[in-house]
Design an enzyme around this catalytic site. Structure first.
Site, mmCIF file in Angstrom:
data_model
loop_
_atom_site.group_PDB
_atom_site.id
_atom_site.type_symbol
_atom_site.label_atom_id
_atom_site.label_comp_id
_atom_site.label_asym_id
_atom_site.label_seq_id
_atom_site.Cartn_x
_atom_site.Cartn_y
_atom_site.Cartn_z
ATOM 1 N N ARG A 1 -10.112 -14.961 20.082
ATOM 2 C CA ARG A 1 -9.359 -15.842 20.968
ATOM 3 C C ARG A 1 -8.255 -16.538 20.172
ATOM 4 N NH1 ARG A 1 -14.290 -17.825 20.268
ATOM 5 N NH2 ARG A 1 -14.583 -19.631 18.938
ATOM 6 N N LYS B 1 -22.585 -11.781 14.443
ATOM 7 C CA LYS B 1 -22.224 -11.966 13.042
ATOM 8 C C LYS B 1 -22.761 -10.851 12.165
ATOM 9 C CE LYS B 1 -21.666 -17.011 13.151
ATOM 10 N NZ LYS B 1 -21.790 -17.167 14.585
ATOM 11 N N LYS C 1 -28.297 -18.339 9.164
ATOM 12 C CA LYS C 1 -27.288 -18.576 10.189
ATOM 13 C C LYS C 1 -27.555 -17.701 11.407
ATOM 14 C CE LYS C 1 -23.078 -17.479 9.002
ATOM 15 N NZ LYS C 1 -21.722 -17.573 8.418
ATOM 16 N N GLY D 1 -20.244 -23.515 15.859
ATOM 17 C CA GLY D 1 -20.351 -24.966 15.906
ATOM 18 C C GLY D 1 -21.429 -25.526 15.011
ATOM 19 N N GLY D 2 -21.891 -24.731 14.020
ATOM 20 C CA GLY D 2 -22.908 -25.225 13.106
ATOM 21 C C GLY D 2 -24.324 -25.151 13.645
#
Length: 808
Positions: A379, A202, A244, A250-251
């Site tokens: 994807r 990220k 994060k 998925g959190g």
């Protein structure tokens, strides 16, 4: 009704040969070196409550670095390269079935892989060949790259597969996977490994995006992970901030921090969870958008320099930072904003020399109408069918076209944008218990009848060389073209299948398309009314409430939607009505004394449940809500003539019904005329597990699952007779210290041995079900008398795991 696995297998075996992974000579395909491809699977998963099967075709062709354009030459010349002869689909569930359908349409043979618990799964039955690759845990089967590669070679498959966030976890962002495939001579259908690396981080992806002119949320994305530095960056950004994990999804590894005193604890917690989930504790710190929407753009790129946007999707309504319902296009966007989103998404793909299907995700600030890059998923995602519905395309087919080296089938200006589509994810979970996953058999499954297998075709727009890049994406949805409502059902399970504890709990995806948003939403509500499941808890009732919510109907979506509208989405459960109790009692009476219609009138057919002495059949049935604390209600039935009953409901407000017409149309369908209203309802009986002694707990009682004509599900229980309760109490009293499995589970840890002394409340056994851990604690103080389970063992619901002899 969906056919059972046996019926599906019988049908499929007539046309396919299934090779179930035992030493055997396999069919091999003789192909030229230019088309000798193999495929395998890749995903991104969260360890607890992963986002469910997010598809993605695998295996990457080696391509030279190049620049993208957004103009595609829409010509299929004589040099068009053929599709692969055989592909390996290294996934399971509904997405594996989805890929198989497209492969069959194109005449491509398919190879499935499966774990031991998936031996009878639908994707195994539908594939041409299937190979077992290990035990149930993903780490021993679907995550074993060596086993999947071995199957590629043994089967002669040319291509790897579509991937999902459930199976490969952070390998979808790890170039080692693609590199391993290349070393083995296997082609990965997807982006170059460099793009996987860049977009898998990220922090790195945001640095790349900033350089490419794609807006990013203000924040710190650096490599220095010193806690004091991260705190200083948070102070600079201004609270609230979001911590994060730089990998995964998925959190997991995500914390919202509202003030400075909360920061250090939240940071440590996020880092621990990130390390456990993804093997990397690094985090980034960003400004937290307080009223965000989650909007993502579907992009596609080929190896020839072409890249396009297939429009955006709104995935804002989420639970536990995971999507639950998606729609396309995103409601409320102007043509200018849609064009800007599409342009930035294509720029993101260009920045990493992307190939294949990808999803560029943005955070959209409802207050400022600005959007920021969040991440790119390399994807084809779970929600891709809504994009297919508004474009009329088959994106799996596009994946195969690109992997074969062909250009994108359409230019940007040719891609349709017609109508509106929704996708509702059907999960085995309990929304009223914080959406905790559930597991067990699908005892009963009735679904709406799909109108289509693939997206209904939509004519592409004429190719226009004079159309500017901006004009080609500056569009509003076409709602003037007549579009008949349509529905698809993407599923990987049939009635009788087991929803296990090892994988994501998604049962199916319900996809609808209509002329505009309101007509699509109406089709979704109708389809959800017809979706009926017994055996596991599901979110179907919640989805019905969501689809009928006024704010959702108005398009007022945001990621905090469920929390904001919680009381409306989870109304107080009312006591069952007298009418419902009467219908349930009729069902019990009629199934035990069915009235068979006949043209021959004799005492043997007309006097059901009547004695020759003249006494009329009467019966009183006790029924209660599915709540151990609720009191049973007595319902008295009196047979007055064939198919007709007098009924008295002895509730707090007694009610009687005279001359009620009732008959069983089928073992699960009751037709009644009550209060002048004729209705047909579905009632499904669920017997308690035989290992459960009778008690006041409703899971030891027979339960009746009643589905009204509008689809509302009410679960009732029939208390056992007094003599069974007495026997059950004796059994429970003799095993007061026994700990039983509350659901089908995997034993993670047994903390005691026979002879150990334990105190009340002490942890004894740790179970895992649907990636969620449950700790069983001693209910009494005493000595361990027996241990009936072992670490790594699968245990059924109700099984006695540990028995503790209570101190006298």
């Amino acid at each position: 009704m969906i056919p059972t696995n046996r019926a599906a297998a019988s049908s499929l075996l007539r046309s396919s040969t299934h090779v179930h992974a035992i030493p055997r000579t396999l069919l091999a395909t003789d192909v030229s070196s230019s088309t000798k491809y193999a495929r395998t699977l890749q995903t991104r998963a969260s360890v607890i409550g992963a986002t469910v099967n997010q598809p993605r075709m695998l295996v990457q062709p080696a391509v030279p670095r190049r620049r993208f354009t957004t103009t595609v030459q829409n010509t299929l010349s004589s040099e068009r390269k053929p599709h692969f002869d055989k592909i390996l689909i290294a996934n399971r569930g509904e997405i594996a079935c989805r890929v198989i359908r497209t492969a069959k349409k194109l005449g491509i043979k398919t190879v499935a892989v499966y774990s031991e618990v998936d031996a009878n799964s639908l994707h195994v039955l539908e594939a041409d060949e299937a190979y077992c690759i290990g035990p149930a845990p993903s780490a021993e089967s679907y995550l074993r790259m060596d086993k999947i590669i071995d199957v590629c070679h043994r089967s002669g498959a040319q291509v790897g597969s579509v991937s999902s966030s459930v199976i490969y976890g952070f390998l979808s962002e790890n170039a080692k996977f693609a590199e391993r495939l290349a070393e083995e001579g296997i082609v990965f259908i997807g982006p170059p490994s460099s793009a996987i690396v860049s977009m898998g981080s990220k922090s790195e992806s945001k640095n790349i995006m900033s350089a490419a002119g794609v807006p990013c949320v203000p924040g710190y994305h650096g490599t220095n992970q010193d806690a004091d530095l991260l705190f200083a960056e948070a102070e600079k950004i201004g609270y609230p901030v979001l911590i994060k994990a730089i990998h995964g999804g998925g959190g997991k590894g995500m914390r919202v921090v509202s003030s400075a005193p909360q920061f250090q604890d939240a940071l440590a917690s996020a880092q621990r969870e990130s390390l456990k989930s993804f093997g990397d504790a690094d985090v980034l710190v960003e400004k937290y958008i307080e009223r965000p929407r989650h909007i993502e753009v579907q992009v596609f790129a080929d190896t020839l320099g072409n890249a396009v946007s297939l429009w955006e999707r709104d995935c804002s309504v989420q639970r536990r930072n995971q999507k639950i319902i998606e729609e396309a296009p995103a409601p409320g966007l102007s043509p200018e904003l849609r064009a800007d989103l599409s342009a930035k998404a294509v720029a993101a793909a260009k920045a990493v020399n992307y190939v294949g299907a990808g999803t560029v995700e943005f955070i959209f600030d409802n207050d400022t109408e600005k959007f920021y890059f969040m991440e790119m998923n390399t994807r084809l995602q779970v929600e891709h069918p809504v994009t297919e519905m508004i474009t009329g395309l088959d994106l799996v087919e596009w994946q195969l076209e690109v992997a074969a080296g062909n250009p994108l089938p359409l230019s940007q200006a040719q891609i349709p944008l017609v109508g509106h589509a929704f996708e509702a994810r059907i999960y085995a979970e309990n929304p009223r218990n914080d959406f905790l996953p559930d597991s067990g058999p699908l005892l009963y499954l009735h679904t709406p009848k799909p109108t289509h297998v693939f997206a209904p075709p939509i004519p592409s727009l004429p190719h226009n060389d004079s159309c500017s890049e901006l004009d080609s994406v500056k569009r509003s949805p076409d709602i003037s073209t007549h579009v008949a409502p349509s529905m698809r059902l993407e599923q990987g399970f049939t009635q009788g299948a087991q929803i296990g504890v090892f994988y994501d709990p998604m049962i199916a995806k319900l996809v609808v398309h209509g002329r505009d948003r309101s007509s699509a939403l109406r089709a979704l509500r109708r389809a959800l009314e017809e979706y009926k499941v017994v055996g596991v808890s599901t979110n179907v009732e919640f989805l019905r409430m969501l689809a009928g919510n006024g704010a959702f109907i108005n398009g007022e979506v945001e990621t905090g939607f469920i929390k904001k509208h919680y009381e409306e989405l989870f109304p107080t459960i009312e006591s069952p009505s007298a009418e419902l109790l009467a219908q349930a009692a009729l069902f019990v009476a009629l199934r035990e004394h069915p009235i068979q219609p006949t043209s021959l009138s004799t005492p043997w057919t007309t006097l059901t449940s009547r004695r020759f002495g003249g006494d009329v059949y009467e019966r009183t049935i006790s029924i209660q809500p599915d709540d151990a604390s609720a009191d049973p209600t007595r319902v008295s039935l009196k047979f007055v003539s064939p198919d007709h009953f007098d009924i008295a409901v002895h509730s707090a407000t007694p009610k009687t019904f005279k001359g009620v017409s009732a008959r069983l149309v089928s073992p699960t369908t009751l037709s009644t005329t009550l209060n002048g209203a004729s209705t047909e309802i579905t009632i499904v009986s669920q017997r308690p597990p035989p290992s459960h002694p009778a008690s006041r707990a409703t899971n030891t009682m027979e339960r009746l699952h009643v589905f009204s004509a509008s689809g509302t599900k009410t679960t009732l229980a029939i208390p056992p007779p007094a003599y069974l309760l007495s026997l059950g109490q004796d059994v429970l009293a003799s095993s007061k210290g026994a700990l039983r499995a509350p659901m089908p589970s995997l034993v993670v840890e047994v903390k005691v041995s026979i002879g150990d002394r334990v105190e009340k409340g002490q942890p004894v056994v740790v179970l895992e079900s649907m990636k969620t851990e449950t700790v069983l604690r001693a209910e009494v103080a005493g000595v361990v008398d027996a241990v009936g389970c072992a670490k790594g063992e699968m245990v059924e619901e109700g099984r006695e795991l540990v028995d503790i002899k209570e101190d006298e």
